[in-house]
Enzyme design. Structure first.
Site, PDB file in Angstrom:
ATOM      1  N   LYS A  12       0.835  -1.197   0.000  1.00  0.00           N
ATOM      2  CA  LYS A  12       0.000   0.000   0.000  1.00  0.00           C
ATOM      3  C   LYS A  12       0.872   1.251   0.000  1.00  0.00           C
ATOM      4  O   LYS A  12       0.626   2.195  -0.755  1.00  0.00           O
ATOM      5  CB  LYS A  12      -0.870  -0.027   1.253  1.00  0.00           C
ATOM      6  CG  LYS A  12      -2.209   0.573   1.049  1.00  0.00           C
ATOM      7  CD  LYS A  12      -2.954   0.612   2.346  1.00  0.00           C
ATOM      8  CE  LYS A  12      -4.191  -0.222   2.289  1.00  0.00           C
ATOM      9  NZ  LYS A  12      -5.036  -0.018   3.478  1.00  0.00           N
ATOM     10  N   ASP A  74      -8.949   3.094   4.076  1.00  0.00           N
ATOM     11  CA  ASP A  74      -9.546   1.787   4.308  1.00  0.00           C
ATOM     12  C   ASP A  74     -10.173   1.375   2.987  1.00  0.00           C
ATOM     13  O   ASP A  74     -10.786   2.191   2.291  1.00  0.00           O
ATOM     14  CB  ASP A  74     -10.601   1.848   5.413  1.00  0.00           C
ATOM     15  CG  ASP A  74     -10.903   0.453   5.940  1.00  0.00           C
ATOM     16  OD1 ASP A  74      -9.965  -0.349   6.097  1.00  0.00           O
ATOM     17  OD2 ASP A  74     -12.076   0.150   6.185  1.00  0.00           O
ATOM     18  N   GLY A 157      -3.391  -9.121  -1.942  1.00  0.00           N
ATOM     19  CA  GLY A 157      -4.791  -9.283  -1.552  1.00  0.00           C
ATOM     20  C   GLY A 157      -5.642  -9.964  -2.615  1.00  0.00           C
ATOM     21  O   GLY A 157      -5.294 -11.038  -3.123  1.00  0.00           O
TER      22      GLY A 157
END
Ligand code: IMP
Length: 212
Positions: A12, A74, A157
């Site tokens: 990220k 998020d 992910g």
């Protein structure tokens, strides 16, 4: 100018640094983005609202810790045909499994759905805290369909099971250059960096006037 991103996910951090370069060009050289690994108690639930709330809570906790500009985000995968599952629970479901097994399990659920219900989207909410009383939140989405089998190894992910609209390969096959141009995170953070741009310009002018 040093700012913080509340995350323990190095993928990220790399994506956000790349998005800063895409949005700010040379001005990104004035920006140092550092990861801040904080335990923040997140709001539970899989509604889309929790993305906004959790990005706010992460950025606020980071600002309280550092006293400097802090970003929090998020994000997650949303499958409308499965009542928005996993949504706000994206990081928590099937945690006992490796990502490979988790993606295989979701693919198996999706394979049972008729083709037209295999639609999904990634959502990202990104919040910046500039001072104790000033914050702003931006959101971005990426729409696509779910692959009946995981494919590719370039992402993280859920990237191996997500095929963005207009493409025939998963995000994990397409790789970071394509992903950073179109992703939910890219859309949210591009708006966030546009918002911060005047502040970064102002600060870097002050620094060069002082001759630091
Ligand atoms: P968080 O934003 O770090 O809480 O991420 C929530 C969950 O969604 C994590 O399990 C991530 O792996 C997943 N996720 C978030 N963004 C992406 C993405 O860009 N690609 C694949 N999975 C993602």
């Amino acid at each position: 100018m040093r700012i913080y991103l509340v995350t323990g996910n190095r993928h990220k951090l790399e994506e956000v640094k790349e998005i800063a370069k895409i949005t700010l060009g040379k001005l990104a050289e004035k920006l140092e983005i550092e990861a801040l690994n904080l335990e923040v108690e997140e709001k539970p639930g899989h509604s889309i609202e929790v993305f906004f709330l959790n990005s706010y809570l992460k950025a606020k906790a980071g600002f309280e810790k550092t006293g400097s500009i802090t970003l929090g985000d998020d994000s997650g995968l949303v499958i409308p045909a499965l009542e928005n599952f996993p949504g706000g629970l994206s990081s928590r479901i099937l945690k006992e499994l490796s990502w490979e097994k988790r993606n295989e399990a979701i693919s198996a659920m999706v394979a049972k759905l008729p083709q037209h219900l295999r639609k999904a989207f990634f959502h990202c909410s990104a919040t910046v805290f500039i001072s104790k009383s000033e914050f702003a939140t931006f959101s971005g989405r990426l729409y696509g369909i779910l692959s009946p089998q995981p494919k590719g190894d370039k992402g993280f992910g859920y990237d191996p099971i997500f095929i963005p609209e207009g493409y025939e390969e998963t995000l994990a096959q397409l790789g970071p250059e394509v992903k950073n141009a179109i992703s939910h995170r890219s859309r949210a953070f591009q708006s966030l960096f546009e918002y911060l741009k005047p502040l970064i310009e102002c600060e870097s002018r002050e620094i060069s006037q002082r001759g630091d």
